[in-house]
Write an enzyme that holds these catalytic residues in place. Sequence first.
Site, short mmCIF file in Angstrom:
data_model
loop_
_atom_site.label_atom_id
_atom_site.label_comp_id
_atom_site.label_asym_id
_atom_site.label_seq_id
_atom_site.Cartn_x
_atom_site.Cartn_y
_atom_site.Cartn_z
N ARG A 52 -14.96 25.10 -30.65
CA ARG A 52 -13.55 25.26 -30.90
C ARG A 52 -12.88 26.53 -30.36
NH1 ARG A 52 -12.41 24.00 -35.88
NH2 ARG A 52 -14.46 23.21 -35.99
N THR A 53 -13.84 27.54 -30.28
CA THR A 53 -13.35 28.82 -29.70
C THR A 53 -13.34 28.90 -28.19
OG1 THR A 53 -14.55 30.06 -31.55
CG2 THR A 53 -13.87 31.37 -29.53
N LYS A 81 -34.58 32.23 -18.80
CA LYS A 81 -35.33 32.56 -17.88
C LYS A 81 -35.67 34.06 -18.06
CE LYS A 81 -33.32 29.21 -14.68
NZ LYS A 81 -32.13 29.04 -13.77
N ARG A 102 -19.20 34.63 -25.86
CA ARG A 102 -19.94 34.64 -27.27
C ARG A 102 -21.36 34.82 -27.14
NH1 ARG A 102 -17.26 32.39 -31.60
NH2 ARG A 102 -18.67 32.12 -33.38
N HIS A 130 -14.54 39.56 -33.81
CA HIS A 130 -13.94 38.25 -33.06
C HIS A 130 -12.41 38.62 -32.66
CE1 HIS A 130 -13.38 34.28 -31.65
NE2 HIS A 130 -13.58 33.67 -32.52
#
Lengths: 304, 148
Positions: A52-53, A81, A102, A130
């Site tokens: 959603r973000t 990696k 994020r 956030h």
Amino acid sequence: MNFKGRDVISIGDFSKDEIIHILKTAKEMESNPKLFLVGKLMGTLFFEPSTRTRLSHEAAMEKLGGAVIGFADPAVTSKKKGETLQDTIKMVDQYVDVIVMRHNHDGAARAAAEVSKVPIINAGDGANQHPTQTLLDLYTIQKSQGKFDGLKIVMIGDLKYGRTVHSLAVALSHFKCEQYFVAPKSLKMPKYVITHLKDKNIKFYETEKMGGVLSKADIIYMTRIQEERFPDRAEYEKVKGVYILSKSKLKNVKKNMKILHPLPRVNEITQDVDNTPYAYYFEQAGNGIPTRQAILALILGAKK
Amino acid sequence: MSEKKRSISALKNGTVIDHIKNENTFKILQILNLKDEHLMIGTNLKSKKLGKKGIIKVADKELSKEELNKVSFVAPKATIALIKDYDVKKKFEIDFPKEFVGVAKCGNYNCITNNEPVETHFFTLSQDPIIVKCKYCEKVFSNELEII
Ligand SMILES: [Zn+2]
């Protein structure tokens, strides 16, 4: 006010005037959207998935005429990696004009911003910050009530682990709101938030009972109580049914009252609330678009 | 020669770290990694400022700025005397830094500094008691952090 090149890492980095300016710009974005960001490219680096973000940021960018590249799944990232976060950023910032990221570790966005030559928008760093969620929450409160000063804001549920409510409580301390914290004893608002409110002379009240405060509220901000937050199951069983908002509990609430929730909800707001005039959580999610458009347009220098 | 001066003068060349919080005296040895140096250590000494204090004399050593930062983190009220030829060449109280870079490990295991090669960085919120805030994860700590 010039935001060009600014990172958006933590709500604490923004002054009251800057917050007001972002909200004002968000209102402009909503009422008069234009293709402010044609030719600009946004990179979405989701080291931790959050559909959603990510969708909200991508929609905001594309609606302004900008384009988006990125990854949504940590399995495909270079992290697998063994590349360091800062190396990934130093590569991606060669391609894009702004990075939305994020990450599962607290402080990752700050570390990324230190090496990035393009602005970083923190879309969640572990349990820490956030800020675009906080700004869209503020925008939603202002939009639904027309003001901040004098409002009674009630936050309910898990106030201990919910970073959303911590940031919101701190951000609201710029304004003259009264704050009510309703939570079981083990999930109370953390001390640093309480100390901050005391330092700023904000009126606030803490209680375990939901009943008495609902009728006072202009805003009810619900959060989810997660079982894994409880040290023992018995304690969870005791509180799990207590902090649930259903239509029958809304009989004596104020007419202007709106219910917010960062979503996704599970059962803390029952479905029968959705059709009442108080339900505002889906609009709240929608408000993420103009808020994020404002942030993008400001830090990319398309708006002042 | 006063009693006090004579006891410090027992060192020919080196550094005296005085007014260490008594219980942190041995921590200083650890954070400065003092092993082979010629050391004189006093603990449980009477102090007006601290009640009980510790003192460490290190022969043939001058502390770098980085080392002073580490000392101030566990002994914020310490005084440092630099000794040359039995003489106090320089004496000063440690300036408590506004920021600590690369001195202590962040106490939050999920902090980026504990998971990626990012140097730790704390801002001082309060000196007495010591309260610092991590620049990255924004968590607030008192001085029980592990020194790097
Ligand atoms: Zn940290």
